[in-house]
Design a protein around this motif. Structure first.
Motif, PDB file in Angstrom:
ATOM      1  N   ILE A  91     -13.498  13.999  -7.748  1.00 30.90           N
ATOM      2  CA  ILE A  91     -12.312  13.650  -8.522  1.00 30.90           C
ATOM      3  C   ILE A  91     -11.157  13.262  -7.602  1.00 30.90           C
ATOM      4  O   ILE A  91     -10.438  12.290  -7.855  1.00 30.90           O
ATOM      5  CB  ILE A  91     -11.907  14.826  -9.438  1.00 30.90           C
ATOM      6  N   LEU A  92     -10.989  13.984  -6.514  1.00 31.11           N
ATOM      7  CA  LEU A  92      -9.897  13.686  -5.587  1.00 31.11           C
ATOM      8  C   LEU A  92     -10.127  12.355  -4.877  1.00 31.11           C
ATOM      9  O   LEU A  92      -9.177  11.579  -4.680  1.00 31.11           O
ATOM     10  CB  LEU A  92      -9.741  14.816  -4.566  1.00 31.11           C
ATOM     11  N   VAL A  93     -11.375  12.084  -4.492  1.00 29.85           N
ATOM     12  CA  VAL A  93     -11.681  10.791  -3.863  1.00 29.85           C
ATOM     13  C   VAL A  93     -11.420   9.658  -4.855  1.00 29.85           C
ATOM     14  O   VAL A  93     -10.809   8.630  -4.518  1.00 29.85           O
ATOM     15  CB  VAL A  93     -13.144  10.748  -3.370  1.00 29.85           C
ATOM     16  N   GLY A  94     -11.885   9.837  -6.098  1.00 31.95           N
ATOM     17  CA  GLY A  94     -11.646   8.823  -7.126  1.00 31.95           C
ATOM     18  C   GLY A  94     -10.163   8.618  -7.388  1.00 31.95           C
ATOM     19  O   GLY A  94      -9.702   7.484  -7.560  1.00 31.95           O
ATOM     20  N   THR A  95      -9.399   9.706  -7.403  1.00 35.77           N
ATOM     21  CA  THR A  95      -7.948   9.616  -7.613  1.00 35.77           C
ATOM     22  C   THR A  95      -7.296   8.802  -6.499  1.00 35.77           C
ATOM     23  O   THR A  95      -6.469   7.919  -6.753  1.00 35.77           O
ATOM     24  CB  THR A  95      -7.329  11.021  -7.651  1.00 35.77           C
ATOM     25  N   GLY A  96      -7.674   9.112  -5.257  1.00 31.54           N
ATOM     26  CA  GLY A  96      -7.096   8.394  -4.124  1.00 31.54           C
ATOM     27  C   GLY A  96      -7.425   6.913  -4.156  1.00 31.54           C
ATOM     28  O   GLY A  96      -6.557   6.066  -3.906  1.00 31.54           O
ATOM     29  N   LEU A  97      -8.688   6.588  -4.478  1.00 31.12           N
ATOM     30  CA  LEU A  97      -9.090   5.185  -4.510  1.00 31.12           C
ATOM     31  C   LEU A  97      -8.408   4.427  -5.644  1.00 31.12           C
ATOM     32  O   LEU A  97      -7.882   3.324  -5.446  1.00 31.12           O
ATOM     33  CB  LEU A  97     -10.615   5.075  -4.652  1.00 31.12           C
ATOM     34  N   PHE A  98      -8.409   5.001  -6.833  1.00 31.84           N
ATOM     35  CA  PHE A  98      -7.843   4.292  -7.990  1.00 31.84           C
ATOM     36  C   PHE A  98      -6.351   4.060  -7.819  1.00 31.84           C
ATOM     37  O   PHE A  98      -5.857   2.933  -7.915  1.00 31.84           O
ATOM     38  CB  PHE A  98      -8.116   5.063  -9.283  1.00 31.84           C
ATOM     39  N   HIS A  99      -5.610   5.126  -7.558  1.00 29.36           N
ATOM     40  CA  HIS A  99      -4.152   5.002  -7.501  1.00 29.36           C
ATOM     41  C   HIS A  99      -3.676   4.391  -6.191  1.00 29.36           C
ATOM     42  O   HIS A  99      -2.666   3.673  -6.166  1.00 29.36           O
ATOM     43  CB  HIS A  99      -3.507   6.365  -7.740  1.00 29.36           C
ATOM     44  N   GLY A 100      -4.386   4.662  -5.093  1.00 31.33           N
ATOM     45  CA  GLY A 100      -4.023   4.032  -3.827  1.00 31.33           C
ATOM     46  C   GLY A 100      -4.209   2.528  -3.877  1.00 31.33           C
ATOM     47  O   GLY A 100      -3.341   1.758  -3.458  1.00 31.33           O
ATOM     48  N   CYS A 101      -5.362   2.095  -4.396  1.00 35.78           N
ATOM     49  CA  CYS A 101      -5.613   0.656  -4.511  1.00 35.78           C
ATOM     50  C   CYS A 101      -4.687   0.020  -5.540  1.00 35.78           C
ATOM     51  O   CYS A 101      -4.247  -1.124  -5.374  1.00 35.78           O
ATOM     52  CB  CYS A 101      -7.075   0.405  -4.888  1.00 35.78           C
ATOM     53  N   GLY A 102      -4.376   0.757  -6.599  1.00 42.77           N
ATOM     54  CA  GLY A 102      -3.414   0.249  -7.573  1.00 42.77           C
ATOM     55  C   GLY A 102      -2.054   0.012  -6.934  1.00 42.77           C
ATOM     56  O   GLY A 102      -1.403  -1.007  -7.171  1.00 42.77           O
ATOM     57  N   GLY A 103      -1.617   0.957  -6.107  1.00 40.32           N
ATOM     58  CA  GLY A 103      -0.352   0.786  -5.406  1.00 40.32           C
ATOM     59  C   GLY A 103      -0.380  -0.390  -4.449  1.00 40.32           C
ATOM     60  O   GLY A 103       0.607  -1.120  -4.303  1.00 40.32           O
ATOM     61  N   ALA A 104      -1.517  -0.601  -3.801  1.00 40.95           N
ATOM     62  CA  ALA A 104      -1.645  -1.728  -2.861  1.00 40.95           C
ATOM     63  C   ALA A 104      -1.546  -3.059  -3.589  1.00 40.95           C
ATOM     64  O   ALA A 104      -0.882  -3.994  -3.116  1.00 40.95           O
ATOM     65  CB  ALA A 104      -2.973  -1.622  -2.118  1.00 40.95           C
ATOM     66  N   VAL A 105      -2.197  -3.173  -4.738  1.00 41.07           N
ATOM     67  CA  VAL A 105      -2.131  -4.420  -5.510  1.00 41.07           C
ATOM     68  C   VAL A 105      -0.691  -4.714  -5.912  1.00 41.07           C
ATOM     69  O   VAL A 105      -0.205  -5.851  -5.800  1.00 41.07           O
ATOM     70  CB  VAL A 105      -3.035  -4.341  -6.762  1.00 41.07           C
ATOM     71  N   GLY A 106       0.021  -3.695  -6.368  1.00 39.36           N
ATOM     72  CA  GLY A 106       1.407  -3.889  -6.778  1.00 39.36           C
ATOM     73  C   GLY A 106       2.291  -4.331  -5.631  1.00 39.36           C
ATOM     74  O   GLY A 106       3.112  -5.246  -5.779  1.00 39.36           O
ATOM     75  N   THR A 107       2.131  -3.697  -4.470  1.00 36.52           N
ATOM     76  CA  THR A 107       2.945  -4.047  -3.309  1.00 36.52           C
ATOM     77  C   THR A 107       2.675  -5.473  -2.845  1.00 36.52           C
ATOM     78  O   THR A 107       3.606  -6.258  -2.625  1.00 36.52           O
ATOM     79  CB  THR A 107       2.668  -3.061  -2.157  1.00 36.52           C
ATOM     80  N   ILE A 108       1.406  -5.822  -2.723  1.00 41.43           N
ATOM     81  CA  ILE A 108       1.048  -7.145  -2.209  1.00 41.43           C
ATOM     82  C   ILE A 108       1.375  -8.245  -3.215  1.00 41.43           C
ATOM     83  O   ILE A 108       1.717  -9.371  -2.842  1.00 41.43           O
ATOM     84  CB  ILE A 108      -0.448  -7.180  -1.832  1.00 41.43           C
ATOM     85  N   SER A 109       1.308  -7.928  -4.506  1.00 39.76           N
ATOM     86  CA  SER A 109       1.561  -8.951  -5.522  1.00 39.76           C
ATOM     87  C   SER A 109       2.960  -9.529  -5.416  1.00 39.76           C
ATOM     88  O   SER A 109       3.171 -10.727  -5.666  1.00 39.76           O
ATOM     89  CB  SER A 109       1.340  -8.369  -6.926  1.00 39.76           C
ATOM     90  N   TYR A 110       3.938  -8.693  -5.026  1.00 42.30           N
ATOM     91  CA  TYR A 110       5.304  -9.212  -4.904  1.00 42.30           C
ATOM     92  C   TYR A 110       5.407 -10.222  -3.764  1.00 42.30           C
ATOM     93  O   TYR A 110       6.187 -11.180  -3.837  1.00 42.30           O
ATOM     94  CB  TYR A 110       6.286  -8.064  -4.698  1.00 42.30           C
ATOM     95  N   GLY A 111       4.646 -10.008  -2.698  1.00 45.28           N
ATOM     96  CA  GLY A 111       4.610 -11.002  -1.626  1.00 45.28           C
ATOM     97  C   GLY A 111       3.989 -12.305  -2.082  1.00 45.28           C
ATOM     98  O   GLY A 111       4.445 -13.398  -1.719  1.00 45.28           O
ATOM     99  N   LEU A 112       2.936 -12.200  -2.917  1.00 42.97           N
ATOM    100  CA  LEU A 112       2.297 -13.404  -3.440  1.00 42.97           C
ATOM    101  C   LEU A 112       3.229 -14.145  -4.398  1.00 42.97           C
ATOM    102  O   LEU A 112       3.268 -15.380  -4.419  1.00 42.97           O
ATOM    103  CB  LEU A 112       0.994 -13.032  -4.144  1.00 42.97           C
ATOM    104  N   ILE A 113       3.993 -13.388  -5.180  1.00 38.80           N
ATOM    105  CA  ILE A 113       4.962 -14.005  -6.088  1.00 38.80           C
ATOM    106  C   ILE A 113       5.958 -14.848  -5.301  1.00 38.80           C
ATOM    107  O   ILE A 113       6.285 -15.976  -5.678  1.00 38.80           O
ATOM    108  CB  ILE A 113       5.690 -12.925  -6.909  1.00 38.80           C
ATOM    109  N   ALA A 114       6.454 -14.305  -4.185  1.00 37.45           N
ATOM    110  CA  ALA A 114       7.425 -15.038  -3.371  1.00 37.45           C
ATOM    111  C   ALA A 114       6.834 -16.353  -2.873  1.00 37.45           C
ATOM    112  O   ALA A 114       7.518 -17.392  -2.855  1.00 37.45           O
ATOM    113  CB  ALA A 114       7.875 -14.178  -2.194  1.00 37.45           C
TER     114      ALA A 114
END
Length: 463
Positions: free
Chosen positions: A333-356
């Motif tokens: 559960i902890l590994v799944g939590t880290g992967l899901f939310h960590g990767c979700g955070g990465a997509v959000g961060t990088i998406s703003y760079g792509l928007i620019a």
């Protein structure tokens, strides 16, 4: 929005400027975290609203957001002041956001329909104030520098400070409520004074961002700005922007959907409430990590490819969460939590760079930018995802047999596990389709950056 943009300077910014810009999301998170995490329980436990009434309030608010958020983006684009287009919203919008957030957490003196009306109005007004400051603050990164890597660093600073503000809010809210409420976790007085403190702190962070930043990509006031409908048509007529916004909406719904129903997983599916604190810690750390590594990754890999990879890994994390729930296995559960939310955070961060980069491409082709209009739709996606978590999520849980404060049947637990973990993973997978269709790469972004710097350097010399 104007067809001629003048660049006064470009290049890398100082650490101080980056920290000041990062304060934008810190200021907003003190309000947003309170509304997203505690307003529903405030409505039920303090005001006494029913879940159905709360769902109606949120539905009406989201319908209004669908109109208000893009309009706010256009208004920001058309703003002309001595401070720039976006910074004034940090100066004047911050205290307004604080006031409306406090009012949203103030128990009305009336009952019945008047109480519902008060809650609905203050919730919508606080959302509008957050939209104004958030859209302006997010768009600000695109006008502080023309250097795409510098913009990515600014986005990372904003993401990191947003995580810090979220941690502070999560750790301090209930102790403050208990302190001011005399030990009562459902005290109206406790919530009121806790929100007053967060509103003051959030306003201070917004003002730091205002004081410590300068807009260097500014419109030429000698040209008339385009009509509102033309601004909207320009933004949504761009194929890359449409694809990005559809993908962003699907991905963001997945993130907030799981956040909104995550607590039910530990209370009713695995029946281990104490595991929630460990999972919340892993989730917070994993969501903070992308802010540290995003600039490093985007220097070496295409932003779109990184987003696609993180969405796939995040979906795998959702599947691990499902199987961890079936096996009652905390490490999985902890590994799944880290992967899901960590990767979700990465997509959000990088998406703003792509928007620019996509907005730069729009300027190269059309001579106009639409930073705030595009970002207003991402703001709407965040609020829509949050609302779906608070209303649709609970309704789906009820549909599979969930009953509050009862031991759930085996079939109900399976159904809840699917909804809480596999539905968000599926939304990540669906987001892959529009993101993969975006036509933007590093070579094109660098060429656009070169063209714009030469174009505006020439205009500056002519003037």
């Amino acid at each position: 929005m104007s067809k001629t943009m003048v660049q006064k300077e470009d290049g890398r910014l100082s650490i101080w400027r980056r920290l000041c810009y990062g304060s934008v999301d810190a200021g907003g998170m003190f309000a947003f975290s309170m509304v997203s995490s505690y307003l529903t329980v405030f409505y039920t436990d303090v005001v006494g609203l029913t879940p159905s009434v709360i769902s109606i309030i949120m539905l009406i608010a989201r319908i209004w957001d669908g109109i208000n958020d893009p309009m706010m983006g256009v208004i920001a684009e058309k703003t002309r002041t001595k401070w720039g287009r976006y910074r004034p919203y940090l100066l004047f919008g911050a205290p307004i956001l604080g006031i409306f957030t406090v009012l949203a957490f103030t128990r009305p003196a009336w009952t019945g329909f008047a109480s519902v009306l008060y809650c609905g109005i203050t919730y919508i007004l606080s959302g509008m104030a957050y939209t104004a400051t958030n859209i302006a603050g997010t768009a600000l990164a695109n006008v502080l520098s023309r250097d795409n890597q510098e913009r990515m660093i600014l986005i990372s600073f904003r993401s990191a400070m947003s995580t810090i503000a979220t941690l502070i809010t999560g750790a301090a809210t209930m102790p403050l409520v208990l302190h001011f409420g005399g030990g009562n976790p459902s005290s109206a007085k406790g919530y009121f004074w806790a929100v007053v403190i967060f509103a003051c702190v959030g306003t201070a962070f917004y003002w730091i961002a205002f004081a410590g930043t300068r807009e260097v990509i500014t419109p030429d006031d000698s040209e008339a700005s385009e009509p509102v409908l033309e601004s909207m048509k320009l933004a949504f007529g761009d194929a890359n922007i449409r694809k990005l916004l559809i993908g962003y909406l699907l991905y963001m719904c997945g993130v907030f959907f799981r956040l909104g129903v995550m607590v039910y997983f530990f209370l009713y599916v695995v029946e281990q409430p104490l595991w929630l604190s460990a999972a919340a810690t892993v989730m917070t750390i994993s969501m903070a990590a992308p802010a540290l590594i995003a600039p490093f990754l985007t220097r070496r890999f295409e932003k779109k490819h990184l987003m696609l990879a993180f969405l796939i890994i995040g979906a795998i994390g959702g599947a691990l969460l499902f199987f961890g729930g079936r096996l009652l296995n905390l490490p999985i559960i902890l590994v799944g939590t880290g992967l899901f939310h960590g990767c979700g955070g990465a997509v959000g961060t990088i998406s703003y760079g792509l928007i620019a980069e996509i907005v730069d491409d729009m300027e190269v082709r059309t001579g106009s930018r639409a930073d705030a209009v595009v970002l207003s739709v991402t703001s709407f996606s965040v609020k829509l995802g949050n609302a779906l978590a608070g209303s649709v999520g609970v309704i789906l849980l009820s549909a599979v047999g969930y009953v509050a404060n009862e031991v759930q049947s085996a079939s109900t637990k399976i159904g809840m596990n699917v909804i809480i973990n596999l539905v968000p993973a599926l939304l990540f997978v669906l987001a892959l389709i529009p993101f993969a269709m975006i036509r933007m790469n590093r070579q094109k972004a660098e060429e656009n950056q070169r063209i714009l710097m030469e174009r505006h350097a020439g205009k500056t010399e002519d003037e």
